[in-house]
Design a protein around this motif. Structure first.
Motif, PDB file in Angstrom:
ATOM      1  N   GLU A 117     -28.257  17.448 132.448  1.00 41.43           N
ATOM      2  CA  GLU A 117     -27.567  16.248 132.909  1.00 41.43           C
ATOM      3  C   GLU A 117     -26.797  16.537 134.201  1.00 41.43           C
ATOM      4  O   GLU A 117     -26.152  17.573 134.339  1.00 41.43           O
ATOM      5  CB  GLU A 117     -26.604  15.802 131.814  1.00 41.43           C
ATOM      6  N   LEU A 118     -26.853  15.617 135.128  1.00 46.72           N
ATOM      7  CA  LEU A 118     -26.071  15.731 136.361  1.00 46.72           C
ATOM      8  C   LEU A 118     -24.668  15.186 136.106  1.00 46.72           C
ATOM      9  O   LEU A 118     -24.498  14.050 135.677  1.00 46.72           O
ATOM     10  CB  LEU A 118     -26.728  14.946 137.494  1.00 46.72           C
ATOM     11  N   ILE A 119     -23.658  16.002 136.361  1.00 50.40           N
ATOM     12  CA  ILE A 119     -22.269  15.568 136.230  1.00 50.40           C
ATOM     13  C   ILE A 119     -21.766  15.209 137.626  1.00 50.40           C
ATOM     14  O   ILE A 119     -21.555  16.083 138.470  1.00 50.40           O
ATOM     15  CB  ILE A 119     -21.379  16.661 135.610  1.00 50.40           C
ATOM     16  N   GLU A 120     -21.637  13.933 137.874  1.00 47.21           N
ATOM     17  CA  GLU A 120     -21.140  13.475 139.172  1.00 47.21           C
ATOM     18  C   GLU A 120     -19.636  13.711 139.247  1.00 47.21           C
ATOM     19  O   GLU A 120     -18.933  13.703 138.237  1.00 47.21           O
ATOM     20  CB  GLU A 120     -21.431  11.982 139.349  1.00 47.21           C
ATOM     21  N   GLY A 121     -19.141  13.900 140.439  1.00 50.98           N
ATOM     22  CA  GLY A 121     -17.706  14.043 140.617  1.00 50.98           C
ATOM     23  C   GLY A 121     -17.345  15.352 141.288  1.00 50.98           C
ATOM     24  O   GLY A 121     -18.195  16.206 141.551  1.00 50.98           O
ATOM     25  N   LYS A 122     -16.059  15.525 141.557  1.00 49.99           N
ATOM     26  CA  LYS A 122     -15.565  16.748 142.190  1.00 49.99           C
ATOM     27  C   LYS A 122     -15.099  17.738 141.130  1.00 49.99           C
ATOM     28  O   LYS A 122     -14.585  17.349 140.084  1.00 49.99           O
ATOM     29  CB  LYS A 122     -14.377  16.430 143.106  1.00 49.99           C
ATOM     30  N   ASN A 123     -15.278  19.024 141.446  1.00 50.78           N
ATOM     31  CA  ASN A 123     -14.681  20.013 140.559  1.00 50.78           C
ATOM     32  C   ASN A 123     -13.212  20.192 140.920  1.00 50.78           C
ATOM     33  O   ASN A 123     -12.751  19.704 141.968  1.00 50.78           O
ATOM     34  CB  ASN A 123     -15.455  21.337 140.574  1.00 50.78           C
ATOM     35  N   LEU A 124     -12.456  20.873 140.074  1.00 46.92           N
ATOM     36  CA  LEU A 124     -11.008  20.955 140.268  1.00 46.92           C
ATOM     37  C   LEU A 124     -10.626  21.791 141.486  1.00 46.92           C
ATOM     38  O   LEU A 124      -9.560  21.567 142.073  1.00 46.92           O
ATOM     39  CB  LEU A 124     -10.336  21.507 139.013  1.00 46.92           C
ATOM     40  N   GLN A 125     -11.478  22.709 141.889  1.00 47.76           N
ATOM     41  CA  GLN A 125     -11.198  23.455 143.111  1.00 47.76           C
ATOM     42  C   GLN A 125     -11.283  22.525 144.330  1.00 47.76           C
ATOM     43  O   GLN A 125     -10.463  22.599 145.247  1.00 47.76           O
ATOM     44  CB  GLN A 125     -12.177  24.620 143.264  1.00 47.76           C
ATOM     45  N   GLN A 126     -12.260  21.632 144.306  1.00 47.06           N
ATOM     46  CA  GLN A 126     -12.388  20.646 145.393  1.00 47.06           C
ATOM     47  C   GLN A 126     -11.200  19.695 145.387  1.00 47.06           C
ATOM     48  O   GLN A 126     -10.686  19.342 146.453  1.00 47.06           O
ATOM     49  CB  GLN A 126     -13.704  19.874 145.235  1.00 47.06           C
ATOM     50  N   GLU A 127     -10.767  19.275 144.195  1.00 42.02           N
ATOM     51  CA  GLU A 127      -9.580  18.422 144.109  1.00 42.02           C
ATOM     52  C   GLU A 127      -8.361  19.128 144.682  1.00 42.02           C
ATOM     53  O   GLU A 127      -7.554  18.534 145.407  1.00 42.02           O
ATOM     54  CB  GLU A 127      -9.307  18.040 142.647  1.00 42.02           C
ATOM     55  N   LEU A 128      -8.215  20.404 144.347  1.00 35.51           N
ATOM     56  CA  LEU A 128      -7.070  21.183 144.820  1.00 35.51           C
ATOM     57  C   LEU A 128      -7.066  21.262 146.346  1.00 35.51           C
ATOM     58  O   LEU A 128      -6.020  21.100 146.984  1.00 35.51           O
ATOM     59  CB  LEU A 128      -7.119  22.584 144.216  1.00 35.51           C
ATOM     60  N   GLU A 129      -8.227  21.474 146.922  1.00 27.37           N
ATOM     61  CA  GLU A 129      -8.323  21.590 148.380  1.00 27.37           C
ATOM     62  C   GLU A 129      -8.089  20.252 149.069  1.00 27.37           C
ATOM     63  O   GLU A 129      -7.615  20.203 150.209  1.00 27.37           O
ATOM     64  CB  GLU A 129      -9.698  22.148 148.758  1.00 27.37           C
ATOM     65  N   THR A 130      -8.396  19.164 148.371  1.00 30.53           N
ATOM     66  CA  THR A 130      -8.264  17.834 148.959  1.00 30.53           C
ATOM     67  C   THR A 130      -6.855  17.267 148.813  1.00 30.53           C
ATOM     68  O   THR A 130      -6.290  16.721 149.769  1.00 30.53           O
ATOM     69  CB  THR A 130      -9.271  16.857 148.304  1.00 30.53           C
ATOM     70  N   HIS A 160     -17.260  30.871 126.372  1.00 32.03           N
ATOM     71  CA  HIS A 160     -17.780  30.423 127.667  1.00 32.03           C
ATOM     72  C   HIS A 160     -17.830  31.551 128.686  1.00 32.03           C
ATOM     73  O   HIS A 160     -18.823  31.737 129.385  1.00 32.03           O
ATOM     74  CB  HIS A 160     -16.912  29.278 128.198  1.00 32.03           C
ATOM     75  N   ARG A 161     -16.763  32.294 128.825  1.00 28.31           N
ATOM     76  CA  ARG A 161     -16.632  33.496 129.665  1.00 28.31           C
ATOM     77  C   ARG A 161     -16.592  33.237 131.175  1.00 28.31           C
ATOM     78  O   ARG A 161     -16.600  34.189 131.950  1.00 28.31           O
ATOM     79  CB  ARG A 161     -17.744  34.518 129.360  1.00 28.31           C
ATOM     80  N   ASP A 162     -16.547  31.976 131.595  1.00 29.77           N
ATOM     81  CA  ASP A 162     -16.442  31.746 133.039  1.00 29.77           C
ATOM     82  C   ASP A 162     -15.675  30.457 133.337  1.00 29.77           C
ATOM     83  O   ASP A 162     -16.108  29.634 134.151  1.00 29.77           O
ATOM     84  CB  ASP A 162     -17.828  31.711 133.678  1.00 29.77           C
ATOM     85  N   ILE A 163     -14.544  30.277 132.689  1.00 30.37           N
ATOM     86  CA  ILE A 163     -13.715  29.096 132.939  1.00 30.37           C
ATOM     87  C   ILE A 163     -12.907  29.327 134.212  1.00 30.37           C
ATOM     88  O   ILE A 163     -12.206  30.335 134.349  1.00 30.37           O
ATOM     89  CB  ILE A 163     -12.782  28.820 131.751  1.00 30.37           C
ATOM     90  N   LYS A 164     -13.035  28.412 135.138  1.00 28.00           N
ATOM     91  CA  LYS A 164     -12.329  28.463 136.424  1.00 28.00           C
ATOM     92  C   LYS A 164     -12.393  27.069 137.029  1.00 28.00           C
ATOM     93  O   LYS A 164     -13.175  26.210 136.554  1.00 28.00           O
ATOM     94  CB  LYS A 164     -12.968  29.493 137.351  1.00 28.00           C
ATOM     95  N   PRO A 165     -11.611  26.773 138.062  1.00 27.75           N
ATOM     96  CA  PRO A 165     -11.586  25.407 138.614  1.00 27.75           C
ATOM     97  C   PRO A 165     -12.960  24.898 139.061  1.00 27.75           C
ATOM     98  O   PRO A 165     -13.265  23.709 138.883  1.00 27.75           O
ATOM     99  CB  PRO A 165     -10.634  25.542 139.812  1.00 27.75           C
ATOM    100  N   GLU A 166     -13.796  25.782 139.595  1.00 28.69           N
ATOM    101  CA  GLU A 166     -15.121  25.352 140.062  1.00 28.69           C
ATOM    102  C   GLU A 166     -16.026  24.893 138.925  1.00 28.69           C
ATOM    103  O   GLU A 166     -16.975  24.140 139.155  1.00 28.69           O
ATOM    104  CB  GLU A 166     -15.825  26.491 140.823  1.00 28.69           C
ATOM    105  N   ASN A 167     -15.756  25.338 137.711  1.00 27.36           N
ATOM    106  CA  ASN A 167     -16.601  24.989 136.569  1.00 27.36           C
ATOM    107  C   ASN A 167     -16.021  23.877 135.702  1.00 27.36           C
ATOM    108  O   ASN A 167     -16.431  23.686 134.562  1.00 27.36           O
ATOM    109  CB  ASN A 167     -16.875  26.231 135.711  1.00 27.36           C
ATOM    110  N   ILE A 168     -15.050  23.175 136.257  1.00 24.20           N
ATOM    111  CA  ILE A 168     -14.485  21.998 135.580  1.00 24.20           C
ATOM    112  C   ILE A 168     -14.652  20.811 136.525  1.00 24.20           C
ATOM    113  O   ILE A 168     -14.070  20.786 137.614  1.00 24.20           O
ATOM    114  CB  ILE A 168     -13.002  22.201 135.236  1.00 24.20           C
ATOM    115  N   ILE A 169     -15.456  19.850 136.140  1.00 22.20           N
ATOM    116  CA  ILE A 169     -15.755  18.693 136.989  1.00 22.20           C
ATOM    117  C   ILE A 169     -15.135  17.439 136.373  1.00 22.20           C
ATOM    118  O   ILE A 169     -15.231  17.214 135.166  1.00 22.20           O
ATOM    119  CB  ILE A 169     -17.276  18.498 137.149  1.00 22.20           C
ATOM    120  N   ARG A 170     -14.519  16.638 137.231  1.00 22.77           N
ATOM    121  CA  ARG A 170     -13.969  15.366 136.764  1.00 22.77           C
ATOM    122  C   ARG A 170     -14.962  14.252 137.036  1.00 22.77           C
ATOM    123  O   ARG A 170     -15.349  14.013 138.179  1.00 22.77           O
ATOM    124  CB  ARG A 170     -12.641  15.063 137.465  1.00 22.77           C
TER     125      ARG A 170
END
Length: 477
Positions: A117-130, A160-170
């Motif tokens: 499935e395609l998850i549309e939206g920004k990840n939290l790292q992108q939100e942080l930078e914006t 999961h072993r790889d939780i970080k802002p880039e792997n959380i999409i809103r």
């Protein structure tokens, strides 16, 4: 456009083209998935935005292509194993709304492909930078949104072993409100069993976010809690994790980088999420949720519920009644003297005697189904009275029913977690139970009656407890 998937070509072709105009490679995967453009590249290969032409609505999806940078036979084999593992993990997690759905996994032209499935939206790292640093309210929202997802993943025995802002999409919310968070990229996920947790595994994860034990191949469920905590302090400070940790002091200094103060409640939770020593860290997501949502995840029950079981309320005295002539004097004396272990052993002995299972040494479902209600009531009331409502069958029944909307396996495992009978390393040995009313979880005792030998065998015990809950209801306990 139609993107060529040949790693040595990657030519952009006109829409609806079936073969690449440059290299001649077939453009449709499995006769239905058409890549539109490259949206990412990592160590395992490339990710493409794609269209599912098989469906009338032609929805977008994601193609993950296995084309690793790893060199050497052993590294390539491990990379292929991890890529296939992501598909297995996604399939095992089903259709959770905050986890990408697996659509297909196959090999074409000697390359592995995963369609999801395609998850549309920004990840939290992108939100942080914006938008800059997150505030306290945003972090509370993040925890409230993601912790139940993490709880679900762990309940399926997946780390999961790889939780970080880039792997959380809103997800975008077109009503003007921010959408829910989705946890993506299960390529590093690990299926956790007592055997796999006991051995050193692959060192994997993102530097700065991976817990110390994960960095040496010993990831546990609490490792994900650590990574989520580090994600939160990074979002609060907009500073990379490495800079938030003072190596010379061996301590986190993330508060030094805050632009505004936060509450002690949030600060204390984050501190316990990111502590390096695993025994001092939160051991489960449920522990954090119990602090954040005490009305839902209350391991100690409300004051009113406790008072309902207190000796001074509904059961000031207990009649030592029995339908089969059992003497409850010793059990009464052990409990009155707070000798919890002796009382537990005596409870198991009496229950075996009542059901004529002494030679067998353990109860079965039939013996539970026919257990005399009067005796079940007497044993329960003694435990409830002298533990001040903390121990007893009725307490265990209440905890079991709080998970009754789950599957049987999930109900039983969550039940074991809440009672302190189960942890990340499996079911607890009897000698490791807590015979201390102040330190033990609610419902921790009685326990021996339900155990097979010194160890709890989860399937047999699960069925036994299901039968006990039914008998308690029939006896109106």
């Amino acid at each position: 456009m139609s993107q060529c998937l040949n790693p040595n070509c990657l030519n952009q072709n006109p829409p609806n083209t079936n073969f690449c105009q440059k290299c001649g490679a077939k453009l449709l995967l499995a006769e239905r998935y058409r890549a539109v453009k490259i949206i990412g590249k990592g160590g395992f290969g490339r990710t493409f935005k794609a269209v599912d032409e098989f469906k009338p609505s032609q929805p977008f999806c994601v193609i993950k292509q296995f084309f690793p940078d790893a060199q050497g036979t052993q590294n390539l084999e491990k990379a292929a194993e991890l890529f296939a593992q992501e598909a297995v993990r996604l399939e095992s997690l089903g259709k959770h709304p905050q986890i990408p759905e697996l659509l297909a996994f196959f090999t074409q032209d000697n390359r592995q492909y995963l369609i999801q499935e395609l998850i549309e939206g920004k990840n939290l790292q992108q939100e942080l930078e914006t938008t800059g640093q997150f505030n306290e309210t945003q972090i509370w929202d993040l925890l409230n949104d993601l912790l139940p997802v993490l709880e679900f993943i762990h309940s399926q025995q997946v780390i999961h072993r790889d939780i970080k802002p880039e792997n959380i999409i809103r997800r975008p919310d077109y009503s003007g409100k921010k959408g829910e968070l989705v946890l993506v990229d299960f390529g590093a996920a690990k299926y956790a069993t007592p055997n796999t947790l006991a051995v050193t595994g692959t060192v994997i994860g993102s530097a700065g976010y991976a817990a110390p034990e994960q960095a040496v191949g010993k990831a546990i469920f609490a490792s994900d809690i650590y990574s989520l905590g580090v994600t939160c302090i990074h979002l609060l400070t907009q500073v990379e994790p490495f800079e938030l940790f003072d190596v010379s002091e061996n301590d986190w200094v993330w508060r030094d980088f805050l632009s505004s103060s936060i509450s002690d409640d949030l600060g204390n939770i984050l501190d316990k999420m990111i502590v390096g020593a695993t025994k001092k860290r939160f051991q489960s997501v449920e522990e954090i949720l119990a602090l954040i949502k005490p009305d839902i995840f209350d391991s100690s029950r409300s004051e009113k519920q406790v008072s309902d079981f207190s000796p001074s309320a509904s059961i000031p005295e207990v009649e030592l009644s029995s339908e089969v002539g059992i003497d409850y004097g010793d059990l009464h004396d052990f409990l009155a003297a707070k000798k919890w272990r002796e009382a537990d052993i005596e409870t198991a002995r009496l229950m075996l005697k009542i059901t004529h299972q002494e030679s067998r040494g353990k109860l079965n479902i039939r013996s539970i189904d026919n257990f005399p209600c009067t005796d079940l009531q007497t044993i329960n009331q003694l435990w409830v009275k002298y533990s001040n409502g903390k121990f007893g069958f009725s307490v265990q029944k209440e905890i079991w029913e709080s998970f009754s909307n789950q599957t049987f396996y999930l109900t039983y495992e969550k039940f074991g977690d809440r009672l302190g009978w189960h942890s990340i390393i499996g079911w607890t040995n009897y000698d490791n139970l807590i015979f201390n009313v102040e330190k033990a979880p609610d419902g921790h005792l009685p326990a021996m009656f339900a155990m097979s030998g010194n160890w709890v065998w989860f399937m047999e015990l699960g069925k036994l407890f299901s039968a006990l809950i039914k008998r308690l209801k029939n006896c109106e306990i």
